[in-house]
Design an enzyme around this catalytic site. Structure first.
Site, PDB file in Angstrom:
ATOM      1  N   CYS A   2      58.953  29.588  33.679  1.00 16.13           N
ATOM      2  CA  CYS A   2      58.567  28.310  33.087  1.00 16.13           C
ATOM      3  C   CYS A   2      59.739  27.678  32.339  1.00 16.13           C
ATOM      4  CB  CYS A   2      57.384  28.440  32.150  1.00 16.13           C
ATOM      5  SG  CYS A   2      55.868  29.000  32.912  1.00 16.13           S
ATOM      6  N   ARG A  27      64.772  29.771  36.745  1.00 14.87           N
ATOM      7  CA  ARG A  27      63.758  30.593  36.089  1.00 14.87           C
ATOM      8  C   ARG A  27      62.597  30.936  37.019  1.00 14.87           C
ATOM      9  NH1 ARG A  27      62.677  30.177  30.316  1.00 14.87           N
ATOM     10  NH2 ARG A  27      64.636  29.908  29.230  1.00 14.87           N
ATOM     11  N   TRP A  74      55.388  28.486  36.149  1.00 16.46           N
ATOM     12  CA  TRP A  74      55.215  29.725  36.919  1.00 16.46           C
ATOM     13  C   TRP A  74      53.808  30.195  36.622  1.00 16.46           C
ATOM     14  CZ3 TRP A  74      54.542  35.059  35.913  1.00 16.46           C
ATOM     15  CH2 TRP A  74      54.879  35.922  36.963  1.00 16.46           C
ATOM     16  N   ASN A  98      55.169  27.364  27.544  1.00 23.95           N
ATOM     17  CA  ASN A  98      55.602  28.629  28.142  1.00 23.95           C
ATOM     18  C   ASN A  98      54.896  29.756  27.402  1.00 23.95           C
ATOM     19  OD1 ASN A  98      57.390  27.115  29.622  1.00 23.95           O
ATOM     20  ND2 ASN A  98      59.224  27.852  28.574  1.00 23.95           N
ATOM     21  N   GLY A  99      54.479  30.784  28.121  1.00 24.04           N
ATOM     22  CA  GLY A  99      53.848  31.922  27.467  1.00 24.04           C
ATOM     23  C   GLY A  99      52.389  32.041  27.836  1.00 24.04           C
ATOM     24  N   GLU A 477      67.900  50.219  43.082  1.00 23.52           N
ATOM     25  CA  GLU A 477      68.309  48.828  42.933  1.00 23.52           C
ATOM     26  C   GLU A 477      68.500  48.151  44.283  1.00 23.52           C
ATOM     27  OE1 GLU A 477      69.940  45.122  41.629  1.00 23.52           O
ATOM     28  OE2 GLU A 477      68.401  46.516  40.946  1.00 23.52           O
ATOM     29  N   LYS A 481      66.461  44.814  45.430  1.00 24.89           N
ATOM     30  CA  LYS A 481      67.097  43.573  45.869  1.00 24.89           C
ATOM     31  C   LYS A 481      66.531  43.122  47.211  1.00 24.89           C
ATOM     32  CE  LYS A 481      69.618  42.233  42.710  1.00 24.89           C
ATOM     33  NZ  LYS A 481      68.499  42.722  41.912  1.00 24.89           N
ATOM     34  N   GLU A 484      63.008  41.798  46.775  1.00 32.79           N
ATOM     35  CA  GLU A 484      62.955  40.545  46.022  1.00 32.79           C
ATOM     36  C   GLU A 484      63.191  39.321  46.892  1.00 32.79           C
ATOM     37  OE1 GLU A 484      64.354  41.185  41.455  1.00 32.79           O
ATOM     38  OE2 GLU A 484      65.898  41.474  42.976  1.00 32.79           O
ATOM     39  N   HIS A 500      60.182  65.968  50.377  1.00 32.42           N
ATOM     40  CA  HIS A 500      58.969  66.211  49.599  1.00 32.42           C
ATOM     41  C   HIS A 500      57.932  65.098  49.784  1.00 32.42           C
ATOM     42  CE1 HIS A 500      60.650  69.709  47.664  1.00 32.42           C
ATOM     43  NE2 HIS A 500      61.732  69.020  47.343  1.00 32.42           N
ATOM     44  N   LYS A 600      63.239  34.167  36.750  1.00 34.48           N
ATOM     45  CA  LYS A 600      64.496  34.718  36.266  1.00 34.48           C
ATOM     46  C   LYS A 600      64.332  35.361  34.896  1.00 34.48           C
ATOM     47  CE  LYS A 600      68.958  35.402  36.397  1.00 34.48           C
ATOM     48  NZ  LYS A 600      69.506  36.412  37.316  1.00 34.48           N
TER      49      LYS A 600
END
Length: 605
Positions: A2, A27, A74, A98-99, A477, A481, A484, A500, A600
């Site tokens: 947002c 963002r 968002w 925002n929030g 990571e 990526k 995402e 395993h 973001k």
């Protein structure tokens, strides 16, 4: 997550608001809107999707006025629809937020009893309705906003705009960042300094619980107890070149390519020309018995790598926690421990909440951040900037490697303070770090080769990443990526864990990406790789020339990286992992810089 902007200007606000919102696109968002006051009348425009849709709407339905607020949303409460988009308007009040307002259901029920029905599914509309009820009862805009803020529970950054008020914005923050910008006879509000960069470099950051009455003549800031507060004004210098694509197709591509430069900047910032550490004096590991590393997402994987470094280099026990789980498990923290919080934005809600939980329970709170003016930086005993510059792409690249570099230097400082590293070894470790920018340039030259491999990876539905030791977190990571930005299901595993359970997934349709520099663990990793190939698995091996030769035949593809000091291999191998994700996403045609559903800076829990 947002974006908020506000303008009390001398020119038409709509173009300024849209341009500022464009600078907040990084963002992540799924709808956008603006509201202005013109000739005393409050009006708004909203659209779903990218900002270009709002821009198109404004061509056909212009919005005049020199006072306005804007927002990129968002979605949290309610789907991405026009009716749920901000600004929310109730009578003479418009609000952007925002929030999350945690008690909005109780407030909504209370308002309904008084005849104030809600149209949207959002928690934000409740804020606008509360303020409207106050103005309907005769309150002034300032009184209405102040009374409304008292009723809200949760995290928020808010801007209020009122019908008939062309020289007034009321802003407030609790948990979500908000900044006020100063111009000449103009005032601005933004989620961060990037949004305001074209308009001003004079910024005041609101503190927790602050609210402000803003006119073109300035801002009156009040603290949570409604006392006048004197918040400092700072000059923010943003390198505009680092906010533009500079000829690259995507911000992510540019930011991957910038890594040799920003890593060199970080090393220059924290080491001297004489080859010694130059970390702040406040970073003292004497008497520290444990390091607790806390972060979210990519930053948490940087912490996973740092655990190996703190323990192997400094002999200092290190714990890792995901910030969103940290305080809920009632962690046992030693008063002789150091808590390290890692966040690119410095505003990550979960990480900030974890910091506040730990602050009174540990000897020292240190943050590793990219924004020195952020909430996490301000609330830490010591903040170490990673020197990455502005990172716009939602999927973190250069911030990750800069976090790793800063954490590596911290581990060396811990070893020095604890007397477990001699001068010659420290010098060698620093020399090896300083070699990384050059090695990274060699790795970047693999981009075209990786693009060809990625065309095949793009056809897969599942991909596994394997690594041992500090390369295990890098496998995590690399998988993140890829997930995402390409939306391919990917998982990272410690190589030894393959047998395993995950080995059941192996067949010719599941590529396995093995991150294996020729180090002390290489032979064990190759054994695990052989297990994959024995089951018709397609192995892409990333190693140095010696490792590629030692691995022998049978791999599907190989990528040859330059030889690197084993300790620092995760920093170098991040480059091909990022390029694999980037080129696979390109091959699939996804939105690389703004992948679906992601933000973001995640400023809600």
């Amino acid at each position: 997550m947002c974006g908020i902007v506000g303008v009390l200007g001398n020119h038409e606000a709509a173009p300024l608001l849209v341009e500022a919102l464009k600078r907040l696109e990084y963002r992540g968002y799924d709808s956008a809107g603006i509201a202005t006051v013109h000739n005393g009348r409050l009006d708004r425009r909203r659209a779903v999707g990218k900002l270009v849709n709002l821009s198109d709407l404004l061509v056909h339905e212009p919005l005049a006025g020199k006072a306005g607020i804007g927002h990129t949303r968002w979605a949290t409460h309610g789907a991405a629809t026009v009716i749920n988009a901000h600004p929310h308007k109730a009578g003479a009040v418009a609000v952007v937020h925002n929030g999350i307002i945690e008690n909005f259901r109780e407030l909504r029920a209370e308002l309904a009893v008084d005849g104030y029905a809600q149209e949207s599914e959002t928690d934000t509309e409740t804020v606008a309705l509360l303020a409207r009820r106050e103005t309907d009862r005769g309150a002034t805009p300032v009184e209405a906003a102040r009374s409304t803020l008292k009723r809200l529970q949760g995290a928020f950054a808010l801007c209020f705009l009122f019908d008939g008020e062309e020289d007034l914005i009321i802003a407030a923050r609790k948990g979500s960042p908000l900044a006020i910008g100063y111009g000449t006879g103009e005032m601005f509000v933004g989620s961060d300094a990037i949004a305001l960069a074209p308009m001003t470099d004079r910024i005041t950051y609101l503190e927790e619980g602050d609210w402000a009455v803003i006119t073109r003549q300035g801002a009156q800031i009040f603290d949570a107890e409604n006392r006048l507060a004197n918040r400092p004004e700072t000059r923010v210098q943003l390198d505009s070149a680092r906010i533009e694509k500079a000829g690259y197709k995507h911000f992510m591509a540019k930011e991957i390519a910038e890594q040799p430069v920003v890593i060199a900047d970080a090393l220059k910032h924290y080491t001297s020309s004489r080859g010694t550490l130059e970390l702040p004096q406040g970073l003292d590991f004497n008497g520290i018995d444990r390091v607790t590393l806390v972060a979210c997402g990519t930053a948490s994987f940087a912490c996973h790598v740092a655990k190996y470094w703190f323990e192997q280099i400094a002999g200092l026990p290190a714990d890792i926690d995901i910030a969103s789980e940290f305080r809920y498990r009632d962690p046992v923290l030693s008063p002789a421990s150091m808590a390290v919080f890692v966040s690119q934005s410095g505003e990550t809600a979960d990480t900030l909440a974890a910091l506040r939980y730990a602050r009174e329970k540990v000897a020292r709170v240190v943050s590793v951040i990219n924004v020195p003016t952020s909430s996490i930086a301000r609330e830490s005993d010591l903040a170490l900037p990673i020197m990455a510059g502005v990172e716009v792409g939602v999927a973190s690249t250069k911030a990750f490697t800069c976090q790793l570099t800063t954490l590596a230097l911290m581990a060396l400082k811990a070893a020095q303070d604890r007397g477990v590293i001699d001068a010659a070894t420290l010098t060698q470790r620093l020399d090896d770090l300083r070699a990384l920018p050059g090695l990274m340039n060699v790795a970047l030259a693999l981009s075209d080769t990786i693009a060809r491999i990625a065309k095949d990876l793009a056809k897969a539905q599942d991909i596994l990443f394997l690594g041992r030791g500090p390369m295990f977190p890098l496998a995590l990571e690399g998988a993140l990526k890829l997930k995402e930005i390409s939306y391919i299901h990917a998982e990272g595993y410690a190589s030894g864990e393959l047998k395993h359970g995950p080995i059941a997934l192996i067949d010719a349709a599941v590529p396995v990406i093995v991150l294996a520099p020729k180090d002390a663990l290489f032979d064990k990793t190759v054994s695990n790789m052989q297990e994959v190939m024995a089951r018709n698995g397609k192995v892409l091996l990333l190693s140095d020339a010696a490792g590629i030769e030692a691995a022998g035949q049978g791999t599907w593809k190989t990528l040859t990286l330059p030889q690197v000091a084993p300790l620092w291999a995760p920093i170098l191998y991040a480059i091909p992992a990022q390029l694999l994700a980037y080129h696979t996403a390109i091959a699939k045609g996804t939105d690389v810089d703004q992948p679906r559903n992601l933000a973001k800076s995640v400023t809600v829990e």
